[in-house]
Write a protein that holds these residues in place. Sequence first.
Motif, PDB file in Angstrom:
ATOM      1  N   LEU A 176       0.818  -1.202   0.000  1.00 13.60           N
ATOM      2  CA  LEU A 176       0.000   0.000   0.000  1.00 13.60           C
ATOM      3  C   LEU A 176       0.857   1.259   0.000  1.00 13.60           C
ATOM      4  O   LEU A 176       2.021   1.243   0.409  1.00 13.60           O
ATOM      5  CB  LEU A 176      -0.958   0.019   1.203  1.00 13.60           C
ATOM      6  N   THR A 177       0.254   2.327  -0.472  1.00 16.04           N
ATOM      7  CA  THR A 177       0.840   3.657  -0.367  1.00 16.04           C
ATOM      8  C   THR A 177      -0.156   4.553   0.349  1.00 16.04           C
ATOM      9  O   THR A 177      -1.375   4.344   0.274  1.00 16.04           O
ATOM     10  CB  THR A 177       1.173   4.231  -1.743  1.00 16.04           C
ATOM     11  N   GLY A 186      -4.439   0.160  -1.880  1.00 12.21           N
ATOM     12  CA  GLY A 186      -3.627  -0.996  -2.222  1.00 12.21           C
ATOM     13  C   GLY A 186      -4.180  -2.251  -1.583  1.00 12.21           C
ATOM     14  O   GLY A 186      -5.365  -2.322  -1.215  1.00 12.21           O
ATOM     15  N   LEU A 205      -8.178  -5.470  -1.434  1.00 13.49           N
ATOM     16  CA  LEU A 205      -7.858  -4.333  -2.288  1.00 13.49           C
ATOM     17  C   LEU A 205      -8.797  -3.200  -1.906  1.00 13.49           C
ATOM     18  O   LEU A 205     -10.014  -3.293  -2.097  1.00 13.49           O
ATOM     19  CB  LEU A 205      -8.019  -4.716  -3.758  1.00 13.49           C
TER      20      LEU A 205
END
Length: 460
Positions: free
Chosen positions: A133-134, A150, A191
């Motif tokens: 993830l960001t 993410g 997600l």
Amino acid sequence: MKKLIIIFVWLQGVVLPAIGQTLPDSSNVKLPKPAPDKNELKYNLNESGSHYFKVTFLNQTWLRYNQSNPGTTVMGEPASETFDIGLRRTRIQLYGQITDRAFIYFQFGQNNFNFLSQNAGNRKLQAFFHDALTEYTVFKGKNYLKLGGGLTITNGLSRFSQPSIGSILTMDVPVFAQATVDQTDEFSRKLSVFARGQVGKLDYRLAISDPFPITTNGTTPPAISANSSFAQRGHHKQYQGFFTWQFLDKEAHTTPYMTGTYLGAKKVFNLEAGFITQAKAMWHISEGIDTVYTAMNLWSVAAFLDTPLNTDKGTALSAYAGYFNYDFGPGYIRYNGSMNPANGTSLPISGIANTQGNAFPMFGTGSIVYSQLGYLFPKDMLGEGNGTLQPYASLMYADFERLADPMAVFNIGINWLMKGHTSKFSLDYQNRPVYNADASGATVSSARRGSVVLQYQIFI
């Protein structure tokens, strides 16, 4: 010869004393102190260390004795009991604050790896990305709002739906709180796009998730029946939220994971609530003809306390009590056994899969009360450098619609914290009910089974 003697005497009387006068007196020399142990693998990207990249490693090894559920078979042979060795979790985390606003997080590893873990005959296909993830901090230097996306465990429902497994109180997490684990998620990860933050005493997280189809979870989905199961047609987004009111110290907010116990390092008292909802997530047959789609609605409320009792001695208390309400549709039930040591049964329960080994009805439509309590003894109670002990107990009490009687599963155990969570042994005993099939479906019997697990955890 006389010349050699003269030179030797001269060295003794003149040169060596002169050299000795120039050397420091060793009795007054202070040796440098040994450097303290480092407890993290961290590389600073700027001089202040506000930008950094960090790596952690975790391994949990299990040695387990289990009393099998009736009818259990292992590789085709009856097994009234089992002993197995396995890796409950092996993980690598890589994450960091890359700029003032940009955060990145990855987790790679495997779970539940024992002698039965081969995937289609290939036992090497087990490690995978758990998280990728960001995240962007909207207000520089503040935790008011972080936006991310993410593959992530950022979830609603409860703190145990997104646990920091390296710091949990009990030997293992209460898996029932990861309500869709390996059904429409990847080991509780989804997600998602999310927003999370801390505003005053409020810690919040909201997420929109794109659940995986049940048909891709690696097992054959159950046939549609009068009892609800995950729908194999259609696709709808999942909405999640989790809210915590922090009366005392604020909890860490670097990653989405929530600490199990702080071992007296913080004084935490929270009230918590969360939910997960998804339209048309489930289906069943009504009156033997019509296919009916229903929503999945899950929610919980809880209180969490983790506080030092005597700061000089290092004693601390950790406690949790929560109520969970699960609506998966009529008659939904799912058995699960952590790292199940068996793969077959000669006494199946109609319409219910995976009842062998150490499994019990962990998920279902109905309600669950869960509580845990732990006490941390004084630091170095076993001698300097040998750590201390932390006994604990937990109870899961569930009233599922599909079962004739309520179900209770309890665990008691003790942690030997040699160096906090970095190096610890855990010894755990679990006692669970056994269910039989009768004309009305699954109903509780008078029998119970137990298991004993010794775990060693190394975490840096």
